[in-house]
Design an enzyme around this catalytic site. Structure first.
Site, PDB file in Angstrom:
ATOM      1  N   GLU A  64       0.860  -1.591  -0.324  1.00 33.27           N
ATOM      2  CA  GLU A  64       0.117   0.066  -0.144  1.00 33.27           C
ATOM      3  C   GLU A  64       0.810   1.164  -0.334  1.00 33.27           C
ATOM      4  OE1 GLU A  64      -3.008   2.257  -0.315  1.00 33.27           O
ATOM      5  OE2 GLU A  64      -3.133   0.700   0.388  1.00 33.27           O
ATOM      6  N   ASP A  98       0.828   4.110  -3.177  1.00 38.58           N
ATOM      7  CA  ASP A  98       0.702   5.613  -2.790  1.00 38.58           C
ATOM      8  C   ASP A  98       1.339   6.410  -2.836  1.00 38.58           C
ATOM      9  OD1 ASP A  98      -2.090   4.736  -1.724  1.00 38.58           O
ATOM     10  OD2 ASP A  98      -1.250   4.503   0.205  1.00 38.58           O
ATOM     11  N   SER A 107      -8.003   2.107  -2.929  1.00 38.76           N
ATOM     12  CA  SER A 107      -5.869   2.395  -2.645  1.00 38.76           C
ATOM     13  C   SER A 107      -5.581   3.687  -3.693  1.00 38.76           C
ATOM     14  CB  SER A 107      -6.051   1.627  -1.613  1.00 38.76           C
ATOM     15  OG  SER A 107      -6.526   1.403  -1.038  1.00 38.76           O
TER      16      SER A 107
END
Length: 636
Positions: free
Chosen positions: A301, A305, A551
């Site tokens: 993640e 990002d 996400s």
């Protein structure tokens, strides 16, 4: 007469210390079930000390939406005239009446005055109490719960407050709330597996690693999404807009962490100007970029990002990484809000380690310093890819936290949250049952929080359709994940989206019984917007993975709004702040790329349909940067 009166008052005070003033107790909050993944371990040790925290009702809080519209609606004379933190504190601090009502009750209940503390922002009263004292005070029974990941939590099934105290308190912690464990919206394929900490099924979805693909050709964007694909989809310039002093923040919760070697690997292939560049990290409550545990579950993640957030805004734009929570206890959204907004803190400004170290790490081995409180400056745009199911938390709790997001909007901050990866179902494909519980075989739609909060911008997911190109319309994401969307069971519909949602419900009314979704037409609808969320090429632990989820969508959207802020700041204008009243306004009609194909299945249904205009799958659509930029530059 005066001395006699004084004696009577003093006597009454002494009696009150021994026996609380008579006032009937009323039920304040109750939960009907233990959230999935938590197990009752038994009664808690009666001598254990916990800090009971009373969230005092805030004055003028019912008007927070009105105040926010005044600085956020493009037709308002006060558009862009954002508040200072001092303005927020002065306007919403609880009244002296509320403070004294709760304080007096605690003193009357036998707590010494030096144990009763008012936080510096006057928003909370805290008293250190044993479990035995807390149970007597709140007419509650405390138990110890254990999560499948090993985390422990103190909670009760219900609690009560005296009738004269209840109106002055939003909620009390720790009580019925299971906010101790965050769950990611993107999880491993098995919907029944527990989500939470990496290593227990949490993390972005992936179809695994791949090799040998040609990734520089826009013709393959339906199979592999790269920075160039996103630039083509949303007309983002190769050299982004940047202005000194502009800021963009991405929130991660430990033990999720990025690897600099992964950022470098991605930069070498897709954004060489970023090679060797790291985000500016702000540690909150012991958060750090841990390297003890590595792999997709731990790094996927954060790598995603940062690689796409930093890659789109470019090397000239600093990206702030808020790393929240330690390796032992983790963190909740409240920990993050505490750090960026001192007016939300539950402690004395983070200045008292002897108090702050008691909780949330009462079991040892974790961060022992003071809780971060007003210690981190909020960035102009904040993107977060974590979420709860709305039903995980009580209406009191979500309302209080939602109001805090409104306060950030008042200060000119844009707050983005991913809408979820399970369509109309909740996190980990859980759906609601009639008794309020959640299960994978439930039939009732299960909305997301904070996605349903009307004061944040909820971001859904799209994809390049099979056999299509970036020059053709996208569709709702139906590969590996489904865009989260639907209607809140807690929050009313804000006026800014009423016209769009009414149009959807009038022309595309869902053919489902009212018993499985909120069909009243009066509840907050989400998402607000969307962006691509499928087939992202991400460097993780030295290999390239294909990654999916909202996400992906949230940090990409955050990068686009950061560029718009840069252009406005360069012209001496304000940040765009809370964007929802603007993007739903007639002046912004048609400035998003409308998505009209796809659905978001869940709970045994095909979910909702993507349609012309707003829909509960992709919102208003995906951003077109040049159109949005031109429109925002016309505003004051």
């Amino acid at each position: 007469m005066r001395s006699l009166l004084s004696f009577v008052v003093l006597s009454l005070g002494l009696l009150a210390a021994a026996e609380p003033a008579l006032s009937p107790y009323t039920l304040h909050e109750k939960r009907t079930h233990v959230p999935t993944g938590w197990t009752l371990k038994g009664r808690h040790d009666a001598n254990t000390v916990v800090p009971l925290r009373f969230a005092l009702t805030q004055k003028n809080i019912d008007d927070v939406g009105k105040y926010l519209m005044e600085v956020s609606h493009p037709k308002s004379e006060s558009y862009g005239k954002h508040w200072t933190a001092g303005d927020v504190l002065k306007t919403f601090a609880p009244s002296e009446e509320s403070i004294e009502a709760v304080r007096a009750w605690l003193l009357e209940s036998g707590f010494e005055s030096d144990r009763v503390k008012l936080t510096s922002n006057k928003g909370w009263i805290e008293v250190s109490a044993t479990i035995e004292e807390a149970e007597r005070l709140l007419q509650a029974e405390y138990n110890l719960y254990s999560h499948d990941t090993g985390k422990k939590h103190v909670a009760c099934d219900s609690y009560h407050l005296p009738a004269h105290v209840s109106p002055h308190v939003d909620f009390v912690t720790p009580t019925v709330h299971f906010d101790a464990k965050l769950t990611r919206r993107s999880t491993e394929p098995s919907p029944a597996r527990v989500v939470g900490q990496p290593g227990a099924g949490s993390g972005p979805k992936t179809t695994g690693t791949f090799y040998g693909a040609e990734l520089s050709d826009l013709a393959t964007c339906n199979e592999y999404i790269t920075l160039d694909c996103l630039r083509a989809l949303y007309e983002i310039p190769e050299t982004p807009y940047s202005t000194p002093g502009n800021t963009y923040g991405i929130v991660e919760y430990t033990p999720e962490a990025y690897l600099q070697t992964d950022l470098n690997m991605f930069a070498m292939n897709f954004s060489q100007g970023l090679y060797g560049k790291a985000p500016y990290m702000v540690s909150i409550d012991g958060g750090y970029a841990q390297t003890e545990y590595q792999g997709f579950e731990y790094n996927g993640e954060s790598d995603l990002d940062l690689q796409y957030g930093m890659g789109l805004v470019g090397a000239a734009q600093q990206v702030t990484l808020y790393q929240v929570g330690d390796m032992v206890e983790g963190a909740s959204f409240n920990n993050f809000l505490d750090a960026i907004d001192g007016s939300y803190c539950t402690f004395e400004g983070g200045d008292d380690p002897t108090q702050d170290g008691v909780y949330p790490d009462p079991y040892g081995g974790g961060y022992e310093g003071p809780e971060a409180c007003g210690t981190a400056k909020p960035t102009n745009v904040i993107s977060t890819s974590y979420s709860y199911n709305e039903a995980d938390l009580t209406p009191f709790y979500t309302a209080r936290q939602c109001a805090e997001y409104a306060k950030l909007g008042l200060m000119g901050i844009t707050v983005l949250y991913s809408s979820g990866d399970y369509g109309v179902a909740g996190n980990n494909a859980l759906c609601l049952n009639a008794n309020g519980t959640q299960s994978v075989d439930g039939m009732m739609f299960n909305p997301s929080f904070p996605g349903t909060c009307p004061y944040i911008t909820s971001v859904g997911a799209t994809m390049v359709a099979p056999n299509s190109t970036v020059y053709e319309p996208e569709m709702a994401c139906e590969e590996v994940i489904y865009s989260g969307g639907g209607f809140s069971n807690y929050f009313a519909m804000p006026d800014y989206q009423k016209e769009y949602v009414d149009y959807y419900l009038t022309n595309y009314y869902p053919d489902y019984p009212a018993s499985i979704w909120n069909s009243t037409g009066m509840s907050r609808a989400y998402p607000d917007i969307s962006a691509n969320g499928a087939n992202y090429v991400v460097a993780v632990d030295g290999e390239f993975y294909l990654v999916y989820g909202t996400s992906c969508s949230s940090p990409v959207s955050g990068a686009i709004f950061t560029m718009i802020n840069a252009a406005r700041l360069a012209e001496g204008k304000s940040t765009i702040g809370f964007i929802n009243p603007t993007i739903y306004s007639p002046e912004f009609a048609g400035l998003f790329n409308d998505i009209t194909m796809g659905t978001n299945p869940g709970c045994g249904t095909t979910g909702f349909n993507a349609t012309a205009g707003w829909d509960p799958v992709t919102g208003l659509g995906t951003p077109n940067l040049p159109k949005l930029l031109d429109a925002w530059l016309t505003l004051p």
